[in-house]
Design a protein around this motif. Structure first.
Motif, PDB file in Angstrom:
ATOM      1  N   GLY A 125       1.685   5.770   2.232  1.00  0.00           N
ATOM      2  CA  GLY A 125       2.158   4.862   1.178  1.00  0.00           C
ATOM      3  C   GLY A 125       2.971   3.712   1.743  1.00  0.00           C
ATOM      4  O   GLY A 125       2.872   2.581   1.263  1.00  0.00           O
ATOM      5  N   PHE A 126       3.762   3.979   2.771  1.00  0.00           N
ATOM      6  CA  PHE A 126       4.528   2.924   3.428  1.00  0.00           C
ATOM      7  C   PHE A 126       3.591   1.873   4.018  1.00  0.00           C
ATOM      8  O   PHE A 126       3.810   0.673   3.855  1.00  0.00           O
ATOM      9  CB  PHE A 126       5.413   3.533   4.521  1.00  0.00           C
ATOM     10  CG  PHE A 126       6.159   2.528   5.327  1.00  0.00           C
ATOM     11  CD1 PHE A 126       7.274   1.891   4.805  1.00  0.00           C
ATOM     12  CD2 PHE A 126       5.744   2.206   6.604  1.00  0.00           C
ATOM     13  CE1 PHE A 126       7.968   0.953   5.547  1.00  0.00           C
ATOM     14  CE2 PHE A 126       6.426   1.273   7.358  1.00  0.00           C
ATOM     15  CZ  PHE A 126       7.542   0.641   6.834  1.00  0.00           C
ATOM     16  N   PHE A 127       2.521   2.314   4.687  1.00  0.00           N
ATOM     17  CA  PHE A 127       1.559   1.369   5.252  1.00  0.00           C
ATOM     18  C   PHE A 127       0.792   0.636   4.158  1.00  0.00           C
ATOM     19  O   PHE A 127       0.464  -0.544   4.292  1.00  0.00           O
ATOM     20  CB  PHE A 127       0.591   2.069   6.210  1.00  0.00           C
ATOM     21  CG  PHE A 127       1.220   2.431   7.522  1.00  0.00           C
ATOM     22  CD1 PHE A 127       1.623   1.450   8.410  1.00  0.00           C
ATOM     23  CD2 PHE A 127       1.435   3.757   7.859  1.00  0.00           C
ATOM     24  CE1 PHE A 127       2.215   1.769   9.614  1.00  0.00           C
ATOM     25  CE2 PHE A 127       2.028   4.088   9.060  1.00  0.00           C
ATOM     26  CZ  PHE A 127       2.427   3.092   9.940  1.00  0.00           C
ATOM     27  N   TRP A 128       0.515   1.323   3.048  1.00  0.00           N
ATOM     28  CA  TRP A 128      -0.173   0.670   1.938  1.00  0.00           C
ATOM     29  C   TRP A 128       0.695  -0.439   1.358  1.00  0.00           C
ATOM     30  O   TRP A 128       0.191  -1.509   1.019  1.00  0.00           O
ATOM     31  CB  TRP A 128      -0.525   1.688   0.849  1.00  0.00           C
ATOM     32  CG  TRP A 128      -1.286   1.078  -0.274  1.00  0.00           C
ATOM     33  CD1 TRP A 128      -2.628   0.919  -0.359  1.00  0.00           C
ATOM     34  CD2 TRP A 128      -0.741   0.506  -1.478  1.00  0.00           C
ATOM     35  NE1 TRP A 128      -2.954   0.288  -1.540  1.00  0.00           N
ATOM     36  CE2 TRP A 128      -1.823   0.021  -2.243  1.00  0.00           C
ATOM     37  CE3 TRP A 128       0.542   0.359  -1.969  1.00  0.00           C
ATOM     38  CZ2 TRP A 128      -1.636  -0.582  -3.466  1.00  0.00           C
ATOM     39  CZ3 TRP A 128       0.717  -0.248  -3.194  1.00  0.00           C
ATOM     40  CH2 TRP A 128      -0.370  -0.714  -3.934  1.00  0.00           C
ATOM     41  N   VAL A 129       1.990  -0.199   1.232  1.00  0.00           N
ATOM     42  CA  VAL A 129       2.898  -1.223   0.705  1.00  0.00           C
ATOM     43  C   VAL A 129       2.886  -2.447   1.615  1.00  0.00           C
ATOM     44  O   VAL A 129       2.866  -3.589   1.141  1.00  0.00           O
ATOM     45  CB  VAL A 129       4.328  -0.659   0.527  1.00  0.00           C
ATOM     46  CG1 VAL A 129       5.338  -1.760   0.274  1.00  0.00           C
ATOM     47  CG2 VAL A 129       4.363   0.352  -0.605  1.00  0.00           C
ATOM     48  N   GLY A 130       2.877  -2.226   2.932  1.00  0.00           N
ATOM     49  CA  GLY A 130       2.792  -3.348   3.873  1.00  0.00           C
ATOM     50  C   GLY A 130       1.512  -4.139   3.690  1.00  0.00           C
ATOM     51  O   GLY A 130       1.520  -5.376   3.685  1.00  0.00           O
ATOM     52  N   TRP A 131       0.387  -3.434   3.529  1.00  0.00           N
ATOM     53  CA  TRP A 131      -0.899  -4.090   3.317  1.00  0.00           C
ATOM     54  C   TRP A 131      -0.899  -4.852   1.999  1.00  0.00           C
ATOM     55  O   TRP A 131      -1.380  -5.979   1.907  1.00  0.00           O
ATOM     56  CB  TRP A 131      -2.013  -3.054   3.361  1.00  0.00           C
ATOM     57  CG  TRP A 131      -3.389  -3.574   3.161  1.00  0.00           C
ATOM     58  CD1 TRP A 131      -3.927  -4.723   3.667  1.00  0.00           C
ATOM     59  CD2 TRP A 131      -4.423  -2.972   2.395  1.00  0.00           C
ATOM     60  NE1 TRP A 131      -5.227  -4.849   3.263  1.00  0.00           N
ATOM     61  CE2 TRP A 131      -5.561  -3.785   2.486  1.00  0.00           C
ATOM     62  CE3 TRP A 131      -4.503  -1.796   1.656  1.00  0.00           C
ATOM     63  CZ2 TRP A 131      -6.757  -3.482   1.849  1.00  0.00           C
ATOM     64  CZ3 TRP A 131      -5.707  -1.493   1.039  1.00  0.00           C
ATOM     65  CH2 TRP A 131      -6.799  -2.336   1.135  1.00  0.00           C
ATOM     66  N   PHE A 132      -0.328  -4.236   0.962  1.00  0.00           N
ATOM     67  CA  PHE A 132      -0.244  -4.875  -0.346  1.00  0.00           C
ATOM     68  C   PHE A 132       0.560  -6.167  -0.266  1.00  0.00           C
ATOM     69  O   PHE A 132       0.160  -7.198  -0.804  1.00  0.00           O
ATOM     70  CB  PHE A 132       0.384  -3.907  -1.354  1.00  0.00           C
ATOM     71  CG  PHE A 132       0.631  -4.506  -2.702  1.00  0.00           C
ATOM     72  CD1 PHE A 132      -0.418  -4.714  -3.583  1.00  0.00           C
ATOM     73  CD2 PHE A 132       1.912  -4.873  -3.097  1.00  0.00           C
ATOM     74  CE1 PHE A 132      -0.203  -5.272  -4.839  1.00  0.00           C
ATOM     75  CE2 PHE A 132       2.134  -5.423  -4.343  1.00  0.00           C
ATOM     76  CZ  PHE A 132       1.071  -5.615  -5.207  1.00  0.00           C
ATOM     77  N   LEU A 133       1.696  -6.123   0.414  1.00  0.00           N
ATOM     78  CA  LEU A 133       2.524  -7.323   0.552  1.00  0.00           C
ATOM     79  C   LEU A 133       1.795  -8.406   1.332  1.00  0.00           C
ATOM     80  O   LEU A 133       1.927  -9.596   1.016  1.00  0.00           O
ATOM     81  CB  LEU A 133       3.852  -6.973   1.227  1.00  0.00           C
ATOM     82  CG  LEU A 133       4.806  -6.124   0.388  1.00  0.00           C
ATOM     83  CD1 LEU A 133       6.040  -5.755   1.204  1.00  0.00           C
ATOM     84  CD2 LEU A 133       5.197  -6.837  -0.882  1.00  0.00           C
ATOM     85  N   LYS A 134       1.006  -8.012   2.325  1.00  0.00           N
ATOM     86  CA  LYS A 134       0.222  -8.987   3.089  1.00  0.00           C
ATOM     87  C   LYS A 134      -0.804  -9.674   2.190  1.00  0.00           C
ATOM     88  O   LYS A 134      -0.956 -10.895   2.215  1.00  0.00           O
ATOM     89  CB  LYS A 134      -0.483  -8.316   4.254  1.00  0.00           C
ATOM     90  CG  LYS A 134      -1.349  -9.243   5.068  1.00  0.00           C
ATOM     91  CD  LYS A 134      -2.184  -8.443   6.056  1.00  0.00           C
ATOM     92  CE  LYS A 134      -3.251  -9.287   6.660  1.00  0.00           C
ATOM     93  NZ  LYS A 134      -4.458  -9.359   5.878  1.00  0.00           N
TER      94      LYS A 134
END
Length: 192
Positions: A125-134
């Motif tokens: 989920g942490f990596f997904w949030v980073g991808w989402f913000l990108k």
């Protein structure tokens, strides 16, 4: 002198590139759907022999999973509708909808992992949030750039009009008025 042989290079057409990206999206969606179904099969195992529902133990994750699945399915249907209808801007809209649906599909996968293996799910989920913000920053920067350019153009156009109005006012007051006399104007009549 060594001469490099001429090599024919073919540049793919724009429609070929679009076709490849659509094929890639379809392939990724197939994988996401397969993993969602596979992990969904493991959810009853997580519940086990207990009489508690997953909604009792992981209510926020389950509600979020249902919302993400509904959004993912809705966006896939919207993408198919746009694919069938041939509108001038449908390629851009379909591409954006595909990217957003990929976000929701991966979110659904991550939420299933959060329910099954909470530690691994939180890292994912942490990596997904980073991808989402990108992705959001990518689209927001394009939107903000367009918004900035249109605002600057509007301000420039407004100041140009203001300059024109000021020039008209200055020209109006800068011209000397006709000499005024106390005499009445003489009227001459002509007979035909």
């Amino acid at each position: 002198m060594d001469r490099v042989p001429d090599v024919a290079v073919s540049v793919p057409l724009h429609t070929e590139i679009e076709g490849r990206s659509k094929e890639r999206f379809e392939k990724v969606h197939k994988y996401i759907c397969s993993f969602i179904v596979m992990l969904g099969g493991f959810l009853p195992l997580k519940q086990g022999a207990r009489n508690e529902s997953l909604f009792d133990t992981d209510y926020p994750a389950m509600v979020s999973l249902i919302v993400a699945l509904i959004a993912y399915g809705g966006l896939l249907i919207a993408s198919r509708i746009l694919h069938v209808q041939a509108h001038p801007n449908s390629d851009l809209a379909e591409s954006m909808i595909n990217k957003i649906s990929l976000l929701f599909g991966t979110l659904a996968l991550i939420l299933e992992i959060v329910i099954l293996v909470p530690g691994l799910g939180k890292v994912a989920g942490f990596f997904w949030v980073g991808w989402f913000l990108k992705v959001v920053a990518e689209y927001a920067s394009e939107y903000l750039k367009t918004l900035y350019e249109s605002a600057v153009a509007l301000v420039v156009r407004t100041f140009d009009k203001l300059e024109d109005y000021l020039n008209m006012i200055i020209q109006r007051f800068a011209t000397e008025p006709e000499e005024q006399t106390d005499e009445l104007p003489q009227v001459t009549s002509t007979t035909v």
